[in-house]
Design a protein around this motif. Structure first.
Motif, short mmCIF file in Angstrom:
data_model
loop_
_atom_site.label_atom_id
_atom_site.label_comp_id
_atom_site.label_asym_id
_atom_site.label_seq_id
_atom_site.Cartn_x
_atom_site.Cartn_y
_atom_site.Cartn_z
N CYS A 164 0.11 -1.00 0.07
CA CYS A 164 -0.41 0.31 -0.51
C CYS A 164 0.91 1.21 -0.19
CB CYS A 164 -1.06 0.26 1.11
SG CYS A 164 -2.23 -1.50 1.66
N PHE A 165 2.18 1.34 0.30
CA PHE A 165 2.98 2.37 0.36
C PHE A 165 4.53 1.89 0.02
CE2 PHE A 165 3.41 -0.44 4.75
CZ PHE A 165 4.95 -0.19 5.17
N ALA A 166 4.60 0.49 0.33
CA ALA A 166 6.42 0.90 0.02
C ALA A 166 6.01 -0.26 -0.75
CB ALA A 166 6.91 0.54 0.73
N GLY A 205 -3.26 -1.77 17.58
CA GLY A 205 -3.75 -1.32 16.03
C GLY A 205 -3.02 -0.05 15.41
N TYR A 206 -1.77 -0.49 15.54
CA TYR A 206 -0.83 0.02 14.69
C TYR A 206 -0.72 -0.98 13.69
CZ TYR A 206 1.87 3.76 16.76
OH TYR A 206 1.99 5.68 17.48
N ALA A 207 -0.95 -1.97 13.29
CA ALA A 207 -0.82 -2.76 12.56
C ALA A 207 -1.71 -1.93 10.81
CB ALA A 207 -1.67 -4.20 12.54
N VAL A 208 -3.38 -1.38 11.78
CA VAL A 208 -3.69 -0.68 10.94
C VAL A 208 -3.69 1.35 11.31
CG1 VAL A 208 -6.38 0.63 10.74
CG2 VAL A 208 -6.16 -1.39 11.03
N VAL A 211 -0.19 1.49 8.48
CA VAL A 211 -0.31 1.88 7.33
C VAL A 211 -1.03 2.88 6.57
CG1 VAL A 211 -1.46 0.74 5.23
CG2 VAL A 211 -0.34 -0.73 7.20
N LYS A 212 -1.36 3.72 7.38
CA LYS A 212 -2.06 4.28 7.03
C LYS A 212 -1.39 5.37 6.76
CE LYS A 212 -6.92 6.08 6.22
NZ LYS A 212 -8.06 6.44 6.74
N ASP A 231 -3.68 7.50 15.61
CA ASP A 231 -2.39 7.53 14.96
C ASP A 231 -0.71 8.01 15.64
OD1 ASP A 231 -3.88 8.22 12.42
OD2 ASP A 231 -4.81 10.32 13.37
N PRO A 232 -0.51 7.25 14.83
CA PRO A 232 1.42 7.37 15.43
C PRO A 232 1.82 9.13 16.05
CG PRO A 232 0.99 6.32 13.15
CD PRO A 232 -0.15 7.02 13.39
#
Length: 251
Positions: A164-166, A205-208, A211-212, A231-232
């Motif tokens: 999705c991002f890399a 919840g960082y698994a999601v 990614v975002k 969010d991170p």
């Protein structure tokens, strides 16, 4: 106001498993909703379904088979069943599910390779399923970190959140693992995937959320996550950006 006892309402079902709207004005329950979504996906032009476990409830093996059968029969799309959470199959149940006409694959999100290895062997040896193009998928978070182990039991397919991002890093890993380039595989694991997994595990919840956040870092504003996810932090965002850059440099 909060005195007495807490209770939950009992949802009335008709014989076909749908909500009895004469007794309850609004629909509820995992099975009717899943069938509704299956039909909607087909009408919208989907090519197949990934069938998630029933929400909240857990049932015996026979109940899981019945659930998968009824949702698959709601339309004509091929179905990949997702084993995780409340849907965990024993060997006999997995074979029964694999025999369902529209079920074409099993995606594993448990990470429990011992029973999965026996499931893979049994499904492929079963006369009713062995001749079909039945697929097994690694569905673990950051699946690349466990893919070598999954390949060891005959599960070569996996889903990649990293794509999705890399996508360049995800494709480099896939090409390396399928070509048997062990040296590159290990460098990608050590320099990118394992650090990403370590960061992911710091906050539930960082698994999601990661990614975002990573998609935003790469220039596409997809917004943040919704509660109860968070969010991170700025420090974790900086670490995430560094991991992405490090992965892009490994070739």
């Amino acid at each position: 106001m909060l005195k007495g006892i807490l209770f939950f309402p009992v949802t009335p079902f008709a014989k076909d498993g749908s909500v009895d709207t004469a007794k309850l004005s609004e629909p509820g329950g995992a099975l009717p909703l899943a069938r509704q979504y299956a039909r909607a996906a087909e009408e919208a032009g989907a090519d197949g379904l990934l069938l998630m476990p029933p929400y909240l409830v857990a049932g015996p093996p026979a109940g899981l088979v019945a659930y998968e059968r009824e949702v698959a029969a709601a339309g004509s799309l091929p179905v990949i069943v997702y084993q995780r959470g409340t849907a965990r199959f024993d060997v006999a149940t997995a074979v029964d599910v694999a025999r369902l006409p529209r079920v074409v694959g099993l995606k594993d999100g448990t990470g429990d390779l011992d029973p999965l290895a026996r499931i893979v062997t049994a499904v492929r040896a079963d006369p009713a399923t062995g001749g079909r193009d039945f697929r097994f998928f690694n569905g673990m978070p950051t699946a690349e970190g466990t893919q070598l182990a999954y390949r060891g039991i005959g599960v070569e397919l996996y889903s990649s959140a990293v794509f999705c991002f890399a996508p360049e890093t995800a494709l480099a890993f896939h090409q390396a693992v399928t070509a048997g380039d062990d040296e590159l595989v290990q460098r990608l694991l050590a320099g990118f995937f394992h650090p990403l997994t370590a960061l992911r595990e710091r906050v539930p919840g960082y698994a999601v959320a990661l990614v975002k956040a990573a998609v935003r870092l790469r220039g596409l504003d997809v917004g943040g996550v919704r509660p109860p996810l968070t969010d991170p932090t700025p420090a974790h965002l900086a670490e995430l950006e560094e991991i992405i850059a490090r992965g892009a440099a490994i070739r």
